[in-house]
Motif scaffolding. Structure first.
Motif, PDB file in Angstrom:
ATOM      1  N   MET A  60       0.746  -1.220  -0.074  1.00  0.00           N
ATOM      2  CA  MET A  60      -0.105   0.108  -0.073  1.00  0.00           C
ATOM      3  C   MET A  60       0.884   1.435  -0.130  1.00  0.00           C
ATOM      4  N   VAL A  61       2.065   1.294   0.789  1.00  0.00           N
ATOM      5  CA  VAL A  61       2.714   2.439   0.809  1.00  0.00           C
ATOM      6  C   VAL A  61       3.598   2.743  -0.606  1.00  0.00           C
ATOM      7  N   ASP A  62       3.830   1.603  -1.156  1.00  0.00           N
ATOM      8  CA  ASP A  62       4.559   1.664  -2.734  1.00  0.00           C
ATOM      9  C   ASP A  62       3.434   2.324  -3.559  1.00  0.00           C
ATOM     10  N   THR A  63       2.396   1.802  -3.389  1.00  0.00           N
ATOM     11  CA  THR A  63       1.121   2.279  -4.095  1.00  0.00           C
ATOM     12  C   THR A  63       0.843   3.690  -4.145  1.00  0.00           C
ATOM     13  N   ILE A  64       0.860   4.070  -2.773  1.00  0.00           N
ATOM     14  CA  ILE A  64       0.621   5.724  -2.220  1.00  0.00           C
ATOM     15  C   ILE A  64       1.875   6.207  -3.158  1.00  0.00           C
ATOM     16  N   ASP A  65       3.185   6.127  -2.881  1.00  0.00           N
ATOM     17  CA  ASP A  65       4.182   6.480  -3.476  1.00  0.00           C
ATOM     18  C   ASP A  65       3.855   6.625  -5.120  1.00  0.00           C
ATOM     19  N   ALA A  66       3.507   5.589  -5.648  1.00  0.00           N
ATOM     20  CA  ALA A  66       3.501   5.547  -7.153  1.00  0.00           C
ATOM     21  C   ALA A  66       2.243   6.920  -7.686  1.00  0.00           C
ATOM     22  N   ILE A  67       1.077   6.884  -6.973  1.00  0.00           N
ATOM     23  CA  ILE A  67       0.118   7.782  -6.997  1.00  0.00           C
ATOM     24  C   ILE A  67       0.343   9.245  -7.021  1.00  0.00           C
ATOM     25  N   THR A  68       1.180   9.353  -5.824  1.00  0.00           N
ATOM     26  CA  THR A  68       1.295  10.636  -5.577  1.00  0.00           C
ATOM     27  C   THR A  68       2.474  11.220  -6.606  1.00  0.00           C
ATOM     28  N   ALA A  69       3.336  10.224  -6.850  1.00  0.00           N
ATOM     29  CA  ALA A  69       4.291  10.800  -8.166  1.00  0.00           C
ATOM     30  C   ALA A  69       3.626  11.187  -9.191  1.00  0.00           C
ATOM     31  N   LYS A  70       2.537  10.084  -9.586  1.00  0.00           N
ATOM     32  CA  LYS A  70       1.923  10.399 -10.830  1.00  0.00           C
ATOM     33  C   LYS A  70       1.181  11.934 -10.850  1.00  0.00           C
ATOM     34  N   HIS A  71       0.747  12.138  -9.639  1.00  0.00           N
ATOM     35  CA  HIS A  71      -0.137  13.608  -9.493  1.00  0.00           C
ATOM     36  C   HIS A  71       0.770  14.527  -9.032  1.00  0.00           C
ATOM     37  N   ASP A  72       2.174  14.338  -8.969  1.00  0.00           N
ATOM     38  CA  ASP A  72       2.964  15.347  -8.854  1.00  0.00           C
ATOM     39  C   ASP A  72       2.492  16.052  -7.325  1.00  0.00           C
ATOM     40  N   VAL A  73       2.507  15.201  -6.124  1.00  0.00           N
ATOM     41  CA  VAL A  73       2.015  15.544  -5.067  1.00  0.00           C
ATOM     42  C   VAL A  73       2.842  15.137  -3.918  1.00  0.00           C
ATOM     43  N   THR A  74       3.360  16.039  -3.073  1.00  0.00           N
ATOM     44  CA  THR A  74       4.184  15.891  -1.996  1.00  0.00           C
ATOM     45  C   THR A  74       3.660  15.053  -0.928  1.00  0.00           C
ATOM     46  N   CYS A  75       4.131  13.765  -0.563  1.00  0.00           N
ATOM     47  CA  CYS A  75       3.414  12.926   0.228  1.00  0.00           C
ATOM     48  C   CYS A  75       4.392  12.272   1.076  1.00  0.00           C
ATOM     49  N   ALA A  76       4.130  12.312   2.482  1.00  0.00           N
ATOM     50  CA  ALA A  76       5.015  11.269   3.344  1.00  0.00           C
ATOM     51  C   ALA A  76       3.899  10.482   4.170  1.00  0.00           C
ATOM     52  N   THR A  77       4.310   9.236   4.499  1.00  0.00           N
ATOM     53  CA  THR A  77       3.503   8.346   5.159  1.00  0.00           C
ATOM     54  C   THR A  77       3.885   7.769   6.514  1.00  0.00           C
ATOM     55  N   PHE A  78       3.423   7.645   7.225  1.00  0.00           N
ATOM     56  CA  PHE A  78       3.600   7.077   8.843  1.00  0.00           C
ATOM     57  C   PHE A  78       2.264   6.542   9.103  1.00  0.00           C
TER      58      PHE A  78
ATOM     59  N   ALA B 150      -2.791  22.667  -7.098  1.00  0.00           N
ATOM     60  CA  ALA B 150      -2.173  21.764  -6.117  1.00  0.00           C
ATOM     61  C   ALA B 150      -3.164  20.965  -5.503  1.00  0.00           C
ATOM     62  N   ARG B 151      -4.367  21.681  -4.853  1.00  0.00           N
ATOM     63  CA  ARG B 151      -5.400  20.950  -4.294  1.00  0.00           C
ATOM     64  C   ARG B 151      -6.216  20.102  -5.071  1.00  0.00           C
ATOM     65  N   HIS B 152      -6.328  20.342  -6.247  1.00  0.00           N
ATOM     66  CA  HIS B 152      -6.911  19.299  -7.258  1.00  0.00           C
ATOM     67  C   HIS B 152      -6.394  18.150  -7.347  1.00  0.00           C
ATOM     68  N   ARG B 153      -4.987  18.271  -7.447  1.00  0.00           N
ATOM     69  CA  ARG B 153      -4.061  17.338  -7.710  1.00  0.00           C
ATOM     70  C   ARG B 153      -3.949  16.540  -6.358  1.00  0.00           C
ATOM     71  N   ALA B 154      -3.826  17.041  -5.334  1.00  0.00           N
ATOM     72  CA  ALA B 154      -3.990  16.188  -3.932  1.00  0.00           C
ATOM     73  C   ALA B 154      -5.246  15.376  -3.760  1.00  0.00           C
ATOM     74  N   GLU B 155      -6.474  16.106  -4.218  1.00  0.00           N
ATOM     75  CA  GLU B 155      -7.729  15.317  -4.023  1.00  0.00           C
ATOM     76  C   GLU B 155      -7.586  14.138  -4.954  1.00  0.00           C
ATOM     77  N   ALA B 156      -7.329  14.357  -6.252  1.00  0.00           N
ATOM     78  CA  ALA B 156      -6.986  13.245  -7.223  1.00  0.00           C
ATOM     79  C   ALA B 156      -6.373  12.233  -7.029  1.00  0.00           C
ATOM     80  N   ALA B 157      -5.236  12.497  -6.056  1.00  0.00           N
ATOM     81  CA  ALA B 157      -4.378  11.465  -5.549  1.00  0.00           C
ATOM     82  C   ALA B 157      -5.049  10.574  -4.479  1.00  0.00           C
ATOM     83  N   PHE B 158      -5.616  11.431  -3.471  1.00  0.00           N
ATOM     84  CA  PHE B 158      -6.520  10.722  -2.585  1.00  0.00           C
ATOM     85  C   PHE B 158      -7.647   9.763  -3.192  1.00  0.00           C
ATOM     86  N   ASP B 159      -8.197  10.226  -4.209  1.00  0.00           N
ATOM     87  CA  ASP B 159      -9.305   9.372  -4.650  1.00  0.00           C
ATOM     88  C   ASP B 159      -8.629   8.120  -5.196  1.00  0.00           C
ATOM     89  N   GLU B 160      -7.426   8.076  -5.920  1.00  0.00           N
ATOM     90  CA  GLU B 160      -6.893   7.143  -6.229  1.00  0.00           C
ATOM     91  C   GLU B 160      -6.347   5.974  -4.922  1.00  0.00           C
TER      92      GLU B 160
END
Lengths: 473, 473
Positions: free
Chosen positions: A366-384, A405-415
């Motif tokens: 899941m963390v790998d997936t999060i990294d891939a999704i946030t990279a795709k959407h050009d979103v800065t994300c860290a996970t703990f 930026a907000r729109h990209r973040a929301e699109a990333a979270f949707d995925e």
């Protein structure tokens, strides 16, 4: 019945009718009914970024009888009521989207009883979690749930959201400790559910149904919680791994060895670096993952448990493993986890803290997936998050002035939400649905269950006044 | 809406219409629809004495789709459906008081999955508790709930009744281990609640609401339960006291020392003597109370815990304290508790096993009260139960041919239930309400909560077909 159907009958428009305000003032006193912009502004938002709505009035009752009078009036007049404690929730669950009254329970903040013989405490709704925990600790007892917001969050807020925390794997969440409730139905009836017993099966389990109902079914005025004997001691260790996959294997191996430790928390590489920038703790910036492990109990048990976990981490190939030498050392290690959110929050004006949960073996995937999704959407994300129970807090930071930026973040979270569900996970492990996760609730529950939620809502709240638009509305 | 109002719309009369029977046979096959007296007789009663009602038909589905078809038909035609597993419940919860269909889930009895990585198991409704526990144990995992009926009771039955057991104090009850359910609504919709996660707050907690709903809201077809690492070892000790008051003080002192042990069970003097008559275990017949104490975990921890509890009992002034030397010795001690019910049952043709629960410090007072009440009504009663969680099983035996013996027993229980409630207790800790405790439910919950239960019932079961007359009907 649709949200539209329920809420369209509600009062709307600028301000409450004068006679309603007069009645409210009669119930609680003039100084406890706030209507001016500056006074109500703090209650138009909670700890969730980007959500905001002005209430018509903020009302602060001091007694259950006052809560009952307010709710009966609100039902009679079709006025929305959003119950609220500290407003520390992260799901926009206390945003008064339909205006009306924000009902703030913080004046009802007394610890009524701590019983060593019965291992329980009785508190009023607005008591903070830390106050309850301290009152229990003063008698040698542990209130196990420990949400991150514990110093400010209220116990009724914890119950309404079924708050989790760092001890979930070994101790469970708020739900596991609620023995009984005093609640007021939207129609004004005062009711006690459950009681002082761990075993009581007389009637439907309303106590648990109300726990996590996000203020949509009834207003909680008093809570009886179960306590545990305070563990004699606790300790913590830290291990660094090249990647999260190894950390995940260590977690699996620790549990396979027969231990459900009190603490199994992880930070990914970005989070480690943000924390190190923030607090200069001497963390290993090259590590792909930091794993905090800890346990509590008798001194011998804790020492053996910590050593066993350290050995597992070493065997898996950890880059480094350190055990705290004392309580202060333990606290220092835990600080790395506790300051993750503030460390990330200073990276940009907006911090969106998420809360997906997946089956424990899927954590690294899941963390790998999060990294891939946030990279795709050009979103800065860290996970703990809580490695022990698969509860991840991917945290996205951005500047709202930065174009879309907000729109990209929301699109990333949707995925991210859909990816978590595809792995057998959920859209929220401990933060709740509120307004923030509402768009994904149907995908998680399906239309039949959503319809059932609405029918249950109506069974409690026929006029649809309580936190309208949220769960079940 | 009243019970009358709900149930009066239901089909009644001798037998089901021929076309309904034909449809049922089409769903599940001729051999799985029973209608003849001899075939349906075993399903006209459960483990509760004195309650009996003949169903029109007994239907044994093999799949969730079949359950759905049966329920949709029943709702369409207004036919009562009483779901049932092994029928081992002690609250007359599966008596088909309104006739119709008894829906028996025992053909759906497969263990679908035991996951070491996720610490969970997935089973079909009719799997026995012991089968689940054995499947978990085979992978080194513990299914913690252990109701007395575990060898025959089904997991769905345990969930429907929120079964307890001997490990309640340390491990909690069935509710604490249900992660997710597949259920069929009375209207036929198949629905999954919860899932595979310990932390999941998306939506109302239907999983917990359905747990303990006694087959009145939905039919459970599949259950996902949480498991724990199997404790390395366990051990047991026994202490005899002059009276229950001293045993109660020992229990309080044990818990005050910071231990929540796995076992804290008691037998009163009458129960000790009945067990000794039955099994010749060499128990101290003069003792006012026998206290069984036990714990599980690592060997060192268990040895220390047992010694600590033994010391407390000695300090309180126990007449004798013995620690089991090995697993066999432990089992022998536990046998005294496990055979209490059969030992009492052979004293007279009818055994009424009750289930009141009081706050732990009130245990001795409650037993004294029970003794006084049963003496007053000239009723033979012995009491055993779970000292750790205040859950008492006063057991009355009588010969139904003995004049007004039944009437005297019922009068005694009426007083006992009210006495338990007056002490802050409840009418049932783990057996459920069913038809047996229905007369006292209003006294326990009050009219407002009873009305709310009925509204919740209607949200699930608009036609009122599911286990009519029970909880919420």
């Amino acid at each position: 019945m649709s949200t539209q159907g329920t809420t369209s009958r509600l009062h709307s428009g600028p301000g409450l009718p004068a006679d309603v305000l007069a009645e409210l003032r009669g119930f609680v006193g003039d100084q406890h009914v706030l209507v001016h912009d500056g006074d109500v502004e703090p209650f138009s938002r909670d700890a969730t970024p980007l959500f905001r709505a002005r209430p018509d009035a903020v009302v602060l009752p001091a007694t259950t009888a006052e809560v009952s009078a307010i709710l009966a009036l609100a039902t009679r007049r079709g006025i929305p009521v959003t119950p609220r404690g500290a407003g520390s929730n992260l799901a926009a669950a206390t945003i008064p989207e339909h205006g009306g009254i924000v009902l703030v329970l913080t004046r009802m903040n007394r610890v009524l009883e701590v019983s060593q013989g019965e291992l329980l405490a009785v508190v009023q709704a607005g008591t903070t979690t830390a106050t309850l925990a301290d009152a229990a600790a003063a008698k040698g007892l542990l209130y196990a749930p420990d949400p991150g917001s514990r110093t400010v969050s209220t116990v009724a807020g914890n119950v309404a959201m079924c708050a989790g925390g760092l001890r979930g794997l070994k101790y469970g969440v708020t739900r596991n400790y609620v023995l009984g409730l005093e609640v007021v139905l939207p129609t004004g009836e005062v009711m006690r559910t459950g009681g002082r017993l761990w075993k009581d099966v007389a009637g439907y389990d309303l106590t648990r149904l109300l726990t996590g109902s996000e203020g949509t079914l009834a207003v909680i005025t008093e809570i009886t919680v179960g306590l545990l004997p305070m563990p004699a001691t606790s300790s913590t260790g830290v291990a660094y791994f090249d990647n999260l996959s190894d950390a995940g294997r260590a977690v699996a191996q620790i549990i396979a060895q027969g231990t459900l430790p009190a603490t199994l928390e992880f930070l990914d590489n970005r989070c480690v670096n943000a924390v190190e920038d923030y607090a200069q703790l001497g963390l290993d910036r090259q590590a792909g993952a930091l794993l905090l492990f800890g346990d509590d109990g008798g001194p011998d048990v804790v020492a053996a448990s910590l050593q066993r976990m350290a050995d597992v981490c070493t065997d898996i190939g950890a880059r480094g493993v350190t055990l705290a030498q004392d309580i202060a050392g333990s606290e220092a290690l835990l600080y790395a986890r506790r300051c993750s959110l503030p460390a990330l929050a200073r990276l940009a004006p907006i911090t969106m803290l998420e809360d997906v949960t997946v089956p424990r073996p899927k954590l690294a995937e899941m963390v790998d997936t999060i990294d891939a999704i946030t990279a795709k959407h050009d979103v800065t994300c860290a996970t703990f998050g809580h490695a022990g129970d698969g509860n991840l807090h991917p945290t996205v930071v951005f500047d709202p002035g930065d174009g879309d930026a907000r729109h990209r973040a929301e699109a990333a979270f949707d995925e991210i939400f859909h990816a978590a569900m595809a792995l057998g996970g959920t859209i929220t492990g401990e933060h709740g649905v509120g307004a923030a996760k509402r768009p994904w609730l149907a995908a998680r529950l399906g239309p039949d269950q959503l319809a059932l939620l609405k029918r249950i809502k109506t069974a409690f709240d026929p006029a649809g006044i309580l936190n309208p638009g949220k769960l079940g509305s």
